[in-house]
Design a protein around this motif. Structure first.
Motif, PDB file in Angstrom:
ATOM      1  N   SER A 132      58.016  35.116  47.704  1.00  0.00           N
ATOM      2  CA  SER A 132      56.890  35.117  48.636  1.00  0.00           C
ATOM      3  C   SER A 132      55.606  35.059  47.825  1.00  0.00           C
ATOM      4  CB  SER A 132      56.909  36.358  49.518  1.00  0.00           C
ATOM      5  OG  SER A 132      56.682  37.510  48.738  1.00  0.00           O
ATOM      6  N   GLU A 134      52.929  36.743  48.290  1.00  0.00           N
ATOM      7  CA  GLU A 134      52.394  38.071  48.006  1.00  0.00           C
ATOM      8  C   GLU A 134      53.157  38.795  46.899  1.00  0.00           C
ATOM      9  OE1 GLU A 134      53.530  37.079  50.946  1.00  0.00           O
ATOM     10  OE2 GLU A 134      54.771  38.614  51.897  1.00  0.00           O
ATOM     11  N   GLU A 135      54.445  38.520  46.755  1.00  0.00           N
ATOM     12  CA  GLU A 135      55.157  39.243  45.695  1.00  0.00           C
ATOM     13  C   GLU A 135      54.711  38.724  44.327  1.00  0.00           C
ATOM     14  OE1 GLU A 135      59.348  37.543  46.850  1.00  0.00           O
ATOM     15  OE2 GLU A 135      59.652  38.725  45.052  1.00  0.00           O
ATOM     16  N   ALA A 138      51.171  40.076  43.724  1.00  0.00           N
ATOM     17  CA  ALA A 138      51.241  41.508  43.424  1.00  0.00           C
ATOM     18  C   ALA A 138      51.773  41.736  42.019  1.00  0.00           C
ATOM     19  CB  ALA A 138      52.119  42.219  44.446  1.00  0.00           C
ATOM     20  N   HIS A 139      52.739  40.942  41.644  1.00  0.00           N
ATOM     21  CA  HIS A 139      53.395  41.128  40.355  1.00  0.00           C
ATOM     22  C   HIS A 139      52.494  40.723  39.192  1.00  0.00           C
ATOM     23  CE1 HIS A 139      56.761  41.670  37.711  1.00  0.00           C
ATOM     24  NE2 HIS A 139      56.789  40.415  37.347  1.00  0.00           N
ATOM     25  N   GLY A 143      45.357  46.400  38.989  1.00  0.00           N
ATOM     26  CA  GLY A 143      44.169  47.181  39.318  1.00  0.00           C
ATOM     27  C   GLY A 143      43.444  46.739  40.576  1.00  0.00           C
ATOM     28  N   ARG A 146      44.371  43.378  42.158  1.00  0.00           N
ATOM     29  CA  ARG A 146      45.567  43.387  42.998  1.00  0.00           C
ATOM     30  C   ARG A 146      45.260  44.003  44.350  1.00  0.00           C
ATOM     31  NH1 ARG A 146      50.720  47.092  41.760  1.00  0.00           N
ATOM     32  NH2 ARG A 146      51.181  45.707  40.030  1.00  0.00           N
ATOM     33  N   LYS A 147      44.478  45.087  44.322  1.00  0.00           N
ATOM     34  CA  LYS A 147      44.126  45.793  45.562  1.00  0.00           C
ATOM     35  C   LYS A 147      43.463  44.865  46.553  1.00  0.00           C
ATOM     36  CE  LYS A 147      43.049  50.593  44.467  1.00  0.00           C
ATOM     37  NZ  LYS A 147      41.970  51.357  43.879  1.00  0.00           N
ATOM     38  N   VAL A 150      46.142  41.007  47.100  1.00  0.00           N
ATOM     39  CA  VAL A 150      47.381  41.054  47.897  1.00  0.00           C
ATOM     40  C   VAL A 150      47.068  41.096  49.399  1.00  0.00           C
ATOM     41  CG1 VAL A 150      49.498  42.326  48.394  1.00  0.00           C
ATOM     42  CG2 VAL A 150      48.779  41.998  46.038  1.00  0.00           C
ATOM     43  N   SER A 154      47.906  38.145  52.249  1.00  0.00           N
ATOM     44  CA  SER A 154      48.853  38.553  53.296  1.00  0.00           C
ATOM     45  C   SER A 154      48.220  38.536  54.674  1.00  0.00           C
ATOM     46  CB  SER A 154      49.336  39.989  53.051  1.00  0.00           C
ATOM     47  OG  SER A 154      49.787  40.146  51.738  1.00  0.00           O
ATOM     48  N   SER A 155      46.935  38.222  54.726  1.00  0.00           N
ATOM     49  CA  SER A 155      46.240  38.357  56.010  1.00  0.00           C
ATOM     50  C   SER A 155      46.630  37.273  56.994  1.00  0.00           C
ATOM     51  CB  SER A 155      44.728  38.309  55.776  1.00  0.00           C
ATOM     52  OG  SER A 155      44.354  37.003  55.356  1.00  0.00           O
ATOM     53  N   GLU A 187      38.984  51.550  49.587  1.00  0.00           N
ATOM     54  CA  GLU A 187      39.928  51.099  50.628  1.00  0.00           C
ATOM     55  C   GLU A 187      39.256  50.480  51.834  1.00  0.00           C
ATOM     56  OE1 GLU A 187      43.510  54.307  50.350  1.00  0.00           O
ATOM     57  OE2 GLU A 187      42.792  53.658  52.316  1.00  0.00           O
ATOM     58  N   ASP A 188      38.178  51.113  52.298  1.00  0.00           N
ATOM     59  CA  ASP A 188      37.551  50.619  53.523  1.00  0.00           C
ATOM     60  C   ASP A 188      36.829  49.305  53.298  1.00  0.00           C
ATOM     61  OD1 ASP A 188      36.919  53.954  54.593  1.00  0.00           O
ATOM     62  OD2 ASP A 188      38.291  52.495  55.472  1.00  0.00           O
ATOM     63  N   ARG A 191      39.566  46.835  53.170  1.00  0.00           N
ATOM     64  CA  ARG A 191      40.133  46.718  54.511  1.00  0.00           C
ATOM     65  C   ARG A 191      39.282  45.777  55.365  1.00  0.00           C
ATOM     66  NH1 ARG A 191      38.433  48.873  59.080  1.00  0.00           N
ATOM     67  NH2 ARG A 191      37.132  50.530  58.228  1.00  0.00           N
TER      68      ARG A 191
END
Lengths: 316, 316
Positions: A132, A134-135, A138-139, A143, A146-147, A150, A154-155, A187-188, A191
């Motif tokens: 995939s 995303e994998e 991600a791989h 840091g 990646r945050k 990914v 994936s959105s 995060e926000d 997000r």
């Protein structure tokens, strides 16, 4: 708007294949013939040509192009011939394999495409790479990158035009607070940029500008050397004004000593059928030189001809 | 009052207990009782209370329970008839509204559906709620499980058989270490844990979970992460979904179950009837003595019961 020009009477896929076959036969390759055909066919037509070529000559057209062509010309023709979804999958995979923190290709694919196009790219990725998207992202990333990357790839953003103004106000505030604290990978913040619809983000960023006085990207320039901030700025631009983003990539690609062909090729090939016309206008406004002049000045031969053909240059 | 009356009163009392309503008994008994019998019933049953103004008043809680039990059949029919995409989208929305105790539904849907089914749910969610699943999960879930849940609902896993054993082994070690380190860092906050569980293909994870046991003296990962509910559910749903679903059924049938847990009965049977219900039925008696069919005969009533039994008999 697209800059691709397709003849009024398009030959059948079979006729095109016959001509292409002629272009490959004998010593050397008839690049002009290749350009005159492939550079003037849209995605559906190119797909049909590939299928017909495979059925007729039992060979994958892309493999033939690989054999017959070289260097930048080969890359631009091969990328152009691919289906947009396959192309995005290929570019994304390339980006993860040789990922550097200055690489913005993943952001382009995740943010400048429509949600449906991103889904198609993810499907094409499965088919071609048996993984995939995303994998792999991600791989291969770490840091903060990646945050951000990914969730971006994936959105599946809602694609409606509605925006909630109360939400825009709240989220503009959240963005601002985190930027003030230099919590760029909070995060926000991620997000909001990675999950909200483009319409919502637009509303939020307009609110941001009204409320706090500056474009968010000006506030994200706090440290010009910080590559994560550069990626954040790219994310914002790809989501809200992709033509300006791509205009800049072109400017930087052409101005670099020797030209960054990868960037130039990528933008022309991925935007020719999307919004290259607008990008050209943006480019001219910013650089006072028309894009085709800039391309002609900095590139040569068949590579130059192909680029000019795709960007709607009259003689190509 | 005759013994027959007391038998009938017993039957009526039982018609609302458990799941659904025994419509036929209600029709045949209540439909024929005279005024005296009806009054006696109201006096002896716990559904009514003697009001100070000298009448037997129906307990509000019981009226609410009645409403729910009458609706249970309707909800089952509606859920069953719905397109699976809409079904999953609505289940997700409801789980988000119901709160943390229902977040296992998010894990359930994120992990036990095929990639295209999960993506379908994302599309349906757009149509139903003008938002994306990931933006709602990201903005509504505030606990430590947020990262994991967002990643799970955004996944679009590769579904082919290809597995890279070396990577699987090394990722098993990564997971094992994260679990061992749980005292210092919550495993759900561990980026690699989230990455591995939310992006890798199910076949790959099968291999990962197998290798995990090599590091943990034979203990499965789901055992070792028991206290981290969302993580435990994730591992279960990805490795042996039927174990997870059996637990949901057990919880639903438990006499202490609240309404949200009771809804699990309908949800599991409707969503798994054509997927892995055979395995669920086969494994159920091993821990529970009775078969699932027997349990439903015992605890469900009327049309609701018949509908569930019909669904359970599918494919036989």
């Amino acid at each position: 708007m697209s800059t691709l020009t397709v003849p009024a009477q398009v030959p059948s896929a079979a006729e095109d294949c016959e001509q292409l076959r002629k272009a490959f036969s004998g010593w050397g390759t008839n690049e002009e013939l290749i350009i005159s055909i492939l550079a003037h066919r849209n995605a559906a037509q190119r797909k049909s040509i590939r299928q017909t070529y495979a059925e007729t000559y039992k060979e994958d057209l892309l493999k033939v192009l690989d054999k017959e062509l070289t260097n930048d010309f080969e890359r631009v023709v091969k990328l152009w011939t691919l289906d947009p979804a396959e192309r995005d999958a290929f570019l994304a995979n390339e980006a993860t394999k040789k990922w550097t923190s200055s690489n913005q290709v993943l952001v382009e694919i995740a943010c400048a495409r429509s949600p449906q196009e991103l889904l198609l790219a993810r499907q094409a990725y499965h088919a071609r790479f048996k993984k995939s998207l995303e994998e792999d992202v991600a791989h291969h990333t770490t840091g903060d990158f990646r945050k951000l990357l990914v969730p971006l790839v994936s959105s599946y953003r809602y694609d409606g035009d509605e925006a909630n103004m109360t939400l825009a106000k709240t989220e503009a505030k959240i963005l601002h607070e985190n930027i003030l604290k230099k919590a760029y990978s909070h995060e926000d913040l991620i997000r909001i940029l990675a999950t909200r619809s483009k319409a919502q983000i637009n509303a939020t960023l307009n609110r941001y500008k009204n409320e706090f006085g500056q474009d968010i990207n000006k506030d994200l320039k706090a440290d010009p050397k910080d590559e994560f901030l550069a990626i954040l700025r790219a994310t914002v631009k790809c989501l809200t004004c992709p033509e300006k983003y791509f205009g800049k990539v072109l400017r930087l690609a052409i101005n670099k000593r020797g030209t960054d062909e990868d960037g130039l090729t990528r933008v022309v090939v991925t935007r020719a059928e999307v919004d290259m016309q607008v990008i050209k206008e943006v480019f001219y406004k910013r650089n006072t030189v028309p894009l085709d002049h800039a391309i002609a000045k900095d590139t040569r031969g068949d590579y130059e001809k192909m680029l000019l053909a795709l960007t709607g240059h009259r003689d190509a | 009052m005759t013994t027959q009356f007391f038998d009938e009163a017993n039957v009526v009392g039982k018609t609302f207990s458990g799941f659904g309503v025994d419509e036929n008994s209600l029709i045949s008994i209540l439909g024929k009782w005279n005024k005296d019998e009806a009054k006696t019933f109201r006096t002896i049953t716990t559904f009514f209370i003697q009001d100070e103004r000298h009448f037997e008043k129906w307990l509000v809680e019981h009226l609410d329970q009645l409403k729910r039990e009458f609706l249970r059949f309707q909800d089952a029919i509606v859920l069953w008839t719905m397109h699976p995409w809409e079904r999953d989208a609505r289940l997700i929305k409801k789980a988000l509204t119901d709160g943390p105790k229902s977040y296992n539904v998010l894990v359930e849907i994120g992990c036990t559906r095929k990639s295209d089914e999960l993506f379908g749910a994302r599309k349906a969610y757009h149509s139903l709620y003008d938002r994306s699943i990931e933006e709602d999960v990201a903005s509504i879930v505030t606990g430590i499980e947020r990262k994991l849940l967002v990643a799970l609902v955004s996944s679009y896993r590769y579904e082919g058989p290809k597995v890279h054993e070396e990577t699987a082994k090394s990722e098993a070690k990564t997971l094992y270490n994260a679990v061992k380190n749980a005292g210092k860092k919550h495993p759900m906050e561990d980026e690699d844990v989230v990455r591995i569980l939310s992006t890798r293909s199910k076949h790959h994870l099968e291999s990962v979970f197998k290798h995990y046991k090599e590091f943990s003296d034979g203990k499965g990962m789901e055992e070792e992460v028991e206290v981290y509910l969302s993580l435990k559910h994730t591992v279960e749903c990805l490795s042996t979904p039927h174990t997870y679903f059996i637990k949901v059924l057990e919880e639903a049938i438990n006499p202490d179950a609240d309404e949200k847990m009771k809804e699990g009965l309908t949800r599991v049977i409707v969503t798994r009837a054509d997927v892995d219900m055979k395995v669920i039925k086969k494994e159920y008696p091993k821990k529970n003595g009775a078969t699932l069919v027997d349990k439903i005969e015992q605890m469900a009533n009327g049309n609701f019961k018949n509908f569930l039994l019909t669904l359970l008999a599918r494919g036989e």
